[in-house]
Design an enzyme around this catalytic site. Structure first.
Site, PDB file in Angstrom:
ATOM      1  N   PRO A 410      -0.574   7.490   9.044  1.00 46.78           N
ATOM      2  CA  PRO A 410      -1.742   8.141   8.486  1.00 46.78           C
ATOM      3  C   PRO A 410      -3.070   7.484   8.823  1.00 46.78           C
ATOM      4  O   PRO A 410      -4.067   7.808   8.225  1.00 46.78           O
ATOM      5  CB  PRO A 410      -1.478   8.043   6.988  1.00 46.78           C
ATOM      6  CG  PRO A 410      -0.727   6.777   6.833  1.00 46.78           C
ATOM      7  CD  PRO A 410       0.075   6.591   8.062  1.00 46.78           C
ATOM      8  N   LYS A 413      -3.419   1.692  10.559  1.00 49.34           N
ATOM      9  CA  LYS A 413      -3.553   0.720  11.636  1.00 49.34           C
ATOM     10  C   LYS A 413      -4.737   1.071  12.525  1.00 49.34           C
ATOM     11  O   LYS A 413      -5.436   0.187  13.009  1.00 49.34           O
ATOM     12  CB  LYS A 413      -2.271   0.695  12.472  1.00 49.34           C
ATOM     13  CG  LYS A 413      -1.064   0.289  11.659  1.00 49.34           C
ATOM     14  CD  LYS A 413       0.124   0.089  12.544  1.00 49.34           C
ATOM     15  CE  LYS A 413       1.335  -0.257  11.722  1.00 49.34           C
ATOM     16  NZ  LYS A 413       1.898   0.892  11.005  1.00 49.34           N
ATOM     17  N   CYS A 532       9.252   0.079  11.557  1.00 46.77           N
ATOM     18  CA  CYS A 532       9.507  -0.345  10.191  1.00 46.77           C
ATOM     19  C   CYS A 532      10.998  -0.302   9.937  1.00 46.77           C
ATOM     20  O   CYS A 532      11.441   0.144   8.882  1.00 46.77           O
ATOM     21  CB  CYS A 532       8.768   0.545   9.204  1.00 46.77           C
ATOM     22  SG  CYS A 532       9.174   2.279   9.366  1.00 46.77           S
TER      23      CYS A 532
END
Lengths: 834, 164
Positions: A410, A413, A532
């Site tokens: 979203p 980063k 992740c």
């Protein structure tokens, strides 16, 4: 958990009010009940039998605990048959069953925690045992009158007395227990869990507890808690705790058993049950973990491979709990100090995140919604996980750079990158998911990021659309096994093919990302790959794959904490530099599971793999006619033999790595040729070109000498360059001709492009052939070629790689080509075909 | 993505000028490079030229956003300013309104502000003037139009413009 036995609330022990009462009952019952009643029951444990024997011996007041004949198996929780006495007493309750229960509870305070619950459960269930033995008295008595009692292991095991009693009792118990073991093995009872849950079914807890007792005693460790007596159901037994009629398995039992098994496995040599293999324990543990933590079998298996057992339980526990909320200050608009102050004023309890972060804050609790404060709306901070800040720190973007964020949604980063660059340079934020892109737009605007372009491409299209970035961040879509605490559905809905599918996509994306980096960037040339996930298939394997396929190497991430990545895992072996990658876990670092790898690209050329390029040659064939029209006249002059040889080689070469050749076209060829050409004289150029040809279409140039070399060594162009120089020199004249000849034969358009450079000087025709060759290469990658062609607006010699294959007749002067190639390369990379 | 037409430029500048007046020129000629406005799917984006160059490579249907979105053109070609333009308008605002801390929260969440919630206001602010609303800490909150003549105790309809 059920009622815990509270040691501080122990009821008065010893001949007290209850004792007297129970004693009376017991003696009464003893009168009525057949003496051998207990003995007849095959369910009697060794201890029960002993007690019965004692009773019969006539210790009227002896506080022997008798097991009621039909007493349901006590919850095996209590070691040393403590439960049994309880159960017996419970069953035998004539008077206050509840009282007994409560006293049982009290008695069991020192025992296992679940004991009371079990006891009570048992009590309920076997309320009307015929055996009126009041064990309470025994229990009480045992504590007080240890001398009297031999049995009553449960009582004996009460806190302070336990050890002494245990020692005394073990010997006889041991013997009895061993007998019991044998019996139980036959009976195949389940372990305490079933006991409590499914009393009706299991009765051998006591039996099982026997062997367990042995283990414990033998181990010299007298544990007051329920020993893992029947850790493993006797061989052949099926999972009972999930039988529907029993209802839900008792999670407490499962949990305890998990801990017990882990303890056993930790010290397997001494603590194992005889006759049980390690795999049985492991299997049991697996099932229990799956039950307790609600994991699917596949994922749990993977996790068991990944973690040692002690860590495994910690990891699973950590996944049940959400990680602390963290936020990142937006330094474009405020400072961390000011933000912290403002938030504290609003009633948020926070702290700086750690030494490693200058902008992070961790929120402990908040009286206002942390995602709705005016500061949030003003874009002063972004809610972001701590582990998500790490890849950007590893990437270390500099000002005035061009950065690509391939999977940006979203936008956390991306905005971090922008704030590190202070809104200079350009960021291309891309994501394949249109819905999530809206959040990117919103976040970037809110945070005041002005240097971002947001696009909606599939990441794999990237070097074609626009390449030549200084740094690239690839936060690849993954299975999400590191963020189970955020999404518990991952526990069950991931299986083998999900992981492999993710891995495949990640490999493709990573290769595209690598191709989008400009290795010759002055300040960059770095790529950060992160997921992740904690699966090796998605992390180390993908990284290793990229190391083999592209001219990149791993560099330290710059993060001084975190666990190193694996260099080997089960049957796989990875490159040793994988030690510089970093893994983060929820249970060790208190942040979401993460994996970060930082690459440095050292060459823009794509190494060709050993797989032949013949497959690609065919599609390029149609292109040949166009080029061949011009070339054929010239090529015909060449020797047909070389042509054929070249063709064969070309096909072979083409099979090798279509991507590589296409990449070469884009970067490698131009770059390769550039470097070579610029630094060398015409000869070198020829060599380079021939080398290029070799790399792209290895055998094409028919450099007979070179072919063998090329075939096997395309991967390393630089070394090849050295070796090929001589060869190239030799074939300087030959290659151009052969190239010409080859061209008609082989659809290596790209090669022709490459060759022109050196060839121009050598032969006017060489240009075309070179161009053709290059075009061949282009053709090999249909889609890439298209991109290439579009990019090559200018039909310059060196630029031929990028030039459309159609414009074959380009006689750029060698010199011009050299300089132009360099210069043109950059614009070629940056310009995008509209 | 294309540059704005004359008509569109006029309409947009008119709107912006309501808030910042003649300072509009400062938006275009900035010390750190030339910025320009580009239209993409009815939205106006304010980008620097460097970004523009790279964005030109991206095909129109794949481009989602670039630089800062200033606002959009409605179907009837009126220009609506978005809150994302606030950062650029605020420094140049001619008329400012400050609101008290108490009213600030309520305003941010979309409610109206009463006159009693006003802290300060630039002098000579006429009716229907475009102002930029600030908090007492001089944090710009929103640009909007003053709705009506300010009378004592009367409710000022200050809507908070939402964007994106």
């Amino acid at each position: 958990m059920g009622r815990k036995l509270d040691p501080t609330k122990k009821e008065k022990r010893g001949p007290g009010r209850k004792a007297r009462k129970q004693k009376g009952a017991e003696t009464e019952l003893a009168k009525f009940l057949p003496a051998g009643g207990d003995e007849n029951s095959k369910r009697l444990s060794s201890r029960a039998r002993k007690r019965a024997a004692k009773r019969r011996l006539g210790s009227a007041e002896a506080p022997e605990t008798n097991k009621s004949p039909g007493a349901k198996p006590l919850p095996g929780k209590l070691p040393k048959g403590f439960c049994k006495p309880f159960g017996v007493s419970a069953g035998a309750v004539q008077t206050p069953g509840k009282k007994e229960a409560s006293s049982l509870f009290n008695m069991a305070r020192g025992k296992k925690r679940p004991a009371p619950t079990h006891s009570s459960a048992e009590e309920e269930e076997e309320d009307s045992e015929g055996d009126g033995v009041v064990n309470q008295e025994d229990l009480w008595g045992s504590e007080d009158s240890d001398a009297d009692m031999i049995d009553d292991y449960g009582a004996g095991s009460n806190s302070e007395d336990e050890d002494e009693d245990d020692d005394e009792e073990l010997l006889p118990i041991e013997r009895a227990a061993r007998k019991q073991k044998a019996q139980e093995a036959v009976a195949g009872d389940q372990w305490s869990e079933e006991e409590t849950d499914e009393e009706e079914e299991e009765e051998q807890v006591s039996a099982e507890s026997g062997p367990r007792e042995d283990e414990e005693s033998e181990g010299g460790l007298q544990i007051n808690v329920d020993e893992e007596e029947p850790l493993l159901p006797p061989a052949g037994e099926v999972e009972q705790d999930i039988l529907p009629e029993q209802g839900a398995p008792d999670l407490q039992c499962v949990h305890k058993r998990i801990q017990d098994i882990v303890g056993v496995l930790r010290d397997f040599g001494t603590q194992r049950e005889e006759g049980r293999s390690r795999s049985e324990y492991l299997q049991r543990l697996r099932k229990d973990l799956a039950t307790y933590y609600s994991y699917g079998d596949f994922l749990l298996g993977k996790l068991m491979d990944l973690f040692p057992l002690s860590e495994l339980v910690e990891f699973l526990e950590a996944n049940e709990v959400p990680r602390p909320i963290t936020l990142r200050t937006n330094t474009l608009k405020t400072r961390r100090r000011d933000l912290a102050q403002a938030l504290i004023n609003r009633g948020v309890n926070l702290d700086p995140l750690g030494k490693w972060s200058k902008t992070g804050l961790v929120v402990y609790d908040s009286s206002v919604p942390i995602g709705a404060t005016p500061e949030y709306l003003a874009g002063h901070y972004m809610l972001q996980g701590a582990s998500s800040m790490l890849p950007v720190m590893a990437l270390a973007p500099q000002e005035h750079e061009r950065i690509l964020d391939m999977c940006c949604a979203p936008g956390g980063k991306t905005s971090y990158i922008a704030q590190l660059m202070k809104n200079t340079g350009v960021i291309l934020a891309n994501d394949a998911n249109a819905e999530r892109l809206k959040s990117v737009v919103g976040n970037l605007h809110r945070l005041g990021v002005t240097n971002a372009i947001i696009s909606h491409y599939d990441g794999r299209q990237f070097p074609k659309v626009v390449g030549g970035f200084d740094r690239v961040l690839l936060d690849a879509p993954c299975s999400g096994t590191g963020v189970i605490s955020k999404d518990p559905a991952v526990k069950t809905n991931k299986d083998e093919k999900d992981i492999l599918r993710c891995a495949h996509l990640q490999k493709e994306l990573l290769l595209s990302a690598i191709d989008s980096v400009n290795a010759s960037s002055k300040t960059g040339g770095y790529l950060v790959y992160c997921t992740c996930s904690i699966m090796v298939e998605e992390n180390e394997w993908v990284v290793d794959y990229a190391l083999k396929k592209r001219n990149v190497r791993l560099v330290p991430t710059g993060l001084d904490f975190g666990q190193e990545g694996f260099t080997r895992f089960r049957e796989r072996r990875f490159h040793p530099t994988l030690r510089s990658t970093r893994r983060f876990y929820p249970h060790t670092h208190n942040m979401d599971g993460f994996f970060i790898a930082k690459f440095k690209k050292f060459s823009n050329s794509i190494p060709q793999s050993q797989t032949g390029n013949s497959a690609t040659s065919t599609p390029t064939n149609p292109d040949l006619p166009n080029v061949n029209g011009q070339v054929t006249p010239k090529s015909e002059s060449g020797s047909p033999s070389t042509k054929k040889a070249g063709q064969a080689k070309q096909r072979l070469q083409k099979q090798q790595h279509p991507k590589k050749s296409s990449f070469q076209k884009q970067n490698g060829i131009s770059k390769g040729t550039d470097t070579e050409l610029s630094t060398v004289s015409a000869v070198t150029k020829a060599q380079a070109s021939s080398k290029l040809q070799d790399s792209s279409q290895p055998p094409e140039t028919a450099a007979v000498v070179r072919e063998p070399k090329e075939a096997g060594k395309l991967k390393q162009q630089s070394p090849k360059l050295q070796s090929s120089r001589k060869a190239a020199f030799r074939k300087q004249r030959a290659p151009p001709k052969t190239m010409d000849t080859d061209l008609p034969a082989a659809p290596s358009l790209s090669k022709t492009q490459a060759t022109p450079k050196p060839e121009d000087r050598d032969q006017p025709f060489g240009n075309t052939t070179g161009a053709e060759k290059v075009k061949h290469q282009v053709a090999e990658q249909p889609f890439k070629k298209a991109a290439f062609q579009k990019r090559d607006g200018t039909p310059k010699g060196l630029k031929t790689p990028t030039v459309s294959s159609r414009s074959s007749s380009r006689p750029p002067p060698a010199k011009r080509r050299k300089s132009q190639s360099r210069g043109s390369l950059q614009p070629a990379l940056t310009s995008v075909d509209g | 993505m294309r540059p704005l037409t004359e008509e569109e430029t006029r309409v947009m500048f008119e709107k912006i000028a309501k808030y910042i007046g003649e300072n509009l020129q400062l938006l275009v000629d900035r010390p750190d490079g030339t910025y320009c406005f580009r239209l993409h799917k009815d939205r106006v984006y304010y980008v620097s030229e460097k970004i523009l160059k790279l964005a030109a490579n991206i095909s129109g249907d794949k481009l989602v956003s670039l630089g800062t979105c200033f606002g959009k053109f409605t179907k009837t070609h009126k220009f609506r300013l978005h809150i994302t333009a606030l950062d650029y308008l605020a420094p140049y605002a001619k008329y400012k309104v400050w609101i008290k801390p108490g009213a600030e929260q309520s305003f941010l969440y979309g409610n109206h502000v009463l006159k009693s919630g006003l802290g300060r206001i630039t002098e000579n602010t006429s009716q229907y003037q475009g102002v930029v609303v600030y908090s007492m800490a001089d944090v710009p909150l929103s640009p909007l139009n003053l709705p009506r003549h300010i009378k004592e105790g009367e409710k000022l309809l200050l809507h908070h413009q939402e964007a994106n």
